[in-house]
Design an enzyme around this catalytic site. Structure first.
Site, PDB file in Angstrom:
ATOM      1  N   HIS A 332      36.656 -17.107-110.307  1.00 19.62           N
ATOM      2  CA  HIS A 332      38.095 -16.966-109.825  1.00 19.62           C
ATOM      3  C   HIS A 332      38.881 -16.002-110.391  1.00 19.62           C
ATOM      4  O   HIS A 332      38.762 -15.427-111.884  1.00 19.62           O
ATOM      5  CB  HIS A 332      38.517 -18.127-109.603  1.00 19.62           C
ATOM      6  CG  HIS A 332      39.844 -18.220-108.757  1.00 19.62           C
ATOM      7  ND1 HIS A 332      41.453 -17.347-109.298  1.00 19.62           N
ATOM      8  CD2 HIS A 332      39.683 -18.321-107.333  1.00 19.62           C
ATOM      9  CE1 HIS A 332      41.305 -17.001-108.131  1.00 19.62           C
ATOM     10  NE2 HIS A 332      41.274 -17.711-107.225  1.00 19.62           N
ATOM     11  N   ASP A 391      36.222 -22.615-103.107  1.00 21.47           N
ATOM     12  CA  ASP A 391      34.812 -22.416-101.807  1.00 21.47           C
ATOM     13  C   ASP A 391      33.888 -22.874-102.055  1.00 21.47           C
ATOM     14  O   ASP A 391      33.263 -23.345-101.541  1.00 21.47           O
ATOM     15  CB  ASP A 391      34.368 -21.372-102.296  1.00 21.47           C
ATOM     16  CG  ASP A 391      35.856 -20.446-101.668  1.00 21.47           C
ATOM     17  OD1 ASP A 391      36.791 -20.764-100.785  1.00 21.47           O
ATOM     18  OD2 ASP A 391      36.322 -19.223-102.024  1.00 21.47           O
TER      19      ASP A 391
END
Length: 454
Positions: A332, A391
């Site tokens: 991320h 996700d």
């Protein structure tokens, strides 16, 4: 368009695209030479400061003097820890989507009376113009539901007599209307595609004012309108966790850029949708299920750690899956040691997997979650930790809920429009300048040459 014309255009664009590529290439060393932070992030992953917000806060590092020390991820909505917010409504067996929407828009947790009134306003705001479903959503359906939603949002603008009124009361009205109608725009666009493109039966269920946002999505999506409480509660949690993530993510920053130009709400939200659909942003949730299926197809024993590790290495070395060298759902831009949304979500995923008899799939997801950071760390130069992001589990949950893959990113948009709306309002209230960053020009100056002499 005639076939000969199409062929001529294709030949022309193929030829001249190579010219564009050759002339458009910029030496990557120049970015370092001029101190340009590619992606507006420095080599250590720290973002360029572009604004100030009170909507949310993301934390992946501890600042200690000049050093940034990776830490467990934190996410705050209007100053409230996301863990406390989710625990708050789940411990009382309540749906949280409407409550957290209120918080993000109005900076305060609602009382019971305020929440009841807000739910009434949302339900009163979800009506679409007469024949809109038939004349707009059902016409020219697309397998790309995000494009269909964008078309619908821009068309809704033509029904608004106060489209250009930038007063906060009018913009709030527009945002509430879009927040309320997004579930219908997404689900109905899928039904149009499913019927006209895939030749399946068409059914359109109206939302029920007595149901939550998550319940209505499942109610409108499924032919029989049936769902379990667990299914609805897990979709509700997914919506809350996807609702907001700071001003710097691509789609929210897009919202603020368009807003700073003085454009209308529909244009700003349409632009945000088109940003979110990109595979480097919200579209990433579609890649994880594809990757997991590829792993299951190519790994003999999904419980064998060494075999799974070997195949992950092949993916990273561009020898397997889509050969892009990415293990999707890992890493991320801000979080280092952990993504708090993923940690919260994993508990819900486990419950749903047990209810659906998908424990083996959940075990594989958990194994890869543990192995992938080790594989990435061994093969790549990492300036910060690599953790699983939300996700990674989203597509798995949507699959277990029977939500078609074409709706994965639209579900993200259905949640994130709340954050977009909060940031649009904040930008309008505070900013008086158009957002316009600088670009260093390295163009070569030329003398004009007459057309007869070229």
């Amino acid at each position: 368009m005639q076939d000969t014309d199409k062929e001529m255009i294709e030949n022309y664009t193929e030829k001249y695209s190579k010219l564009c590529e050759a002339n458009g290439l910029i030496d990557k060393n120049l970015f370092d030479l001029y101190g340009v932070k590619r992606g507006l992030r420095d080599i250590n992953g720290k973002g360029v400061l572009a604004g100030i917000t009170k909507v949310s806060q993301i934390k992946g590092f501890e600042e200690q003097g000049d050093q940034r020390i990776p830490c467990e991820g934190k996410l705050y909505y209007r100053g409230y820890d996301i863990n406390d917010l989710v625990n708050g409504f789940t411990s009382n067996n309540r749906f949280g989507c409407e409550e957290i929407t209120y918080l993000l828009l109005f900076s305060a947790l609602p009382t019971k009376e305020q929440l009841a009134e807000f739910k009434e306003i949302l339900a009163a705001s979800w009506d679409l113009p007469k024949n809109f479903v038939r004349d707009v959503i059902m016409k020219a359906p697309s397998k790309d539901i995000m494009n269909s939603m964008t078309k619908s949002v821009l068309t809704l603008a033509s029904y608004d007599d106060k489209i250009d009124d930038l007063g906060s009361d009018n913009v709030l009205r527009q945002c509430l209307n879009l927040i309320s109608t997004f579930p219908r725009l997404a689900v109905y666009a899928y039904h149009a595609h499913n019927h006209y493109d895939l030749d399946n039966s068409l059914y359109i269920h109206r939302p029920n004012k007595n149901l939550s946002v998550a319940e209505n999505i499942l109610h409108m999506l499924r032919p029989d309108t049936e769902y379990t409480e667990l299914e609805a509660k897990i979709l509700d949690a997914a919506l809350v966790l996807h609702m907001e993530h700071g001003g710097g993510n691509n789609s929210t920053f897009t919202t603020r850029v368009i807003t700073s130009a003085g454009s209308d709400t529909y244009s700003a939200i349409a632009a945000a949708i088109l940003s979110l659909k990109g595979p480097k942003h919200g579209g990433a949730s579609n890649k994880v299920p594809d990757m997991m299926q590829n792993i299951k197809d190519n790994v003999t024993d999904p419980t064998d750690e060494e075999e799974v590790r070997h195949y992950l290495t092949k993916i990273l070395d561009k020898q397997a899956f889509d050969r892009r060298g990415l293990i999707y759902g890992m890493g991320h831009a801000v979080y280092t040691l952990s993504d708090p949304r993923a940690l919260i979500f994993k508990g819900f995923v486990k419950k749903l997997a047990e209810a659906k008899g998908r424990q083996a799939d959940f075990a594989l997801y958990s194994l890869i979650e543990r192995l992938a950071p080790e594989v990435i760390g061994a093969k790549r130069r990492i300036y910060k930790g690599v953790c699983v992001n939300i996700d990674y589990y989203s597509g798995f949950v949507y699959n277990m809920l029977g939500i078609p893959m074409q709706l994965y990113t639209p579900m993200f948009a259905t949640a994130r429009i709340v954050g977009w709306s909060a940031h649009r309002l904040e930008e309008l209230i505070n900013a008086d300048k158009i957002i316009r960053p600088a670009y260093k020009s390295i163009v070569t100056l030329n003398e004009y040459v007459d057309i007869e002499e070229r």
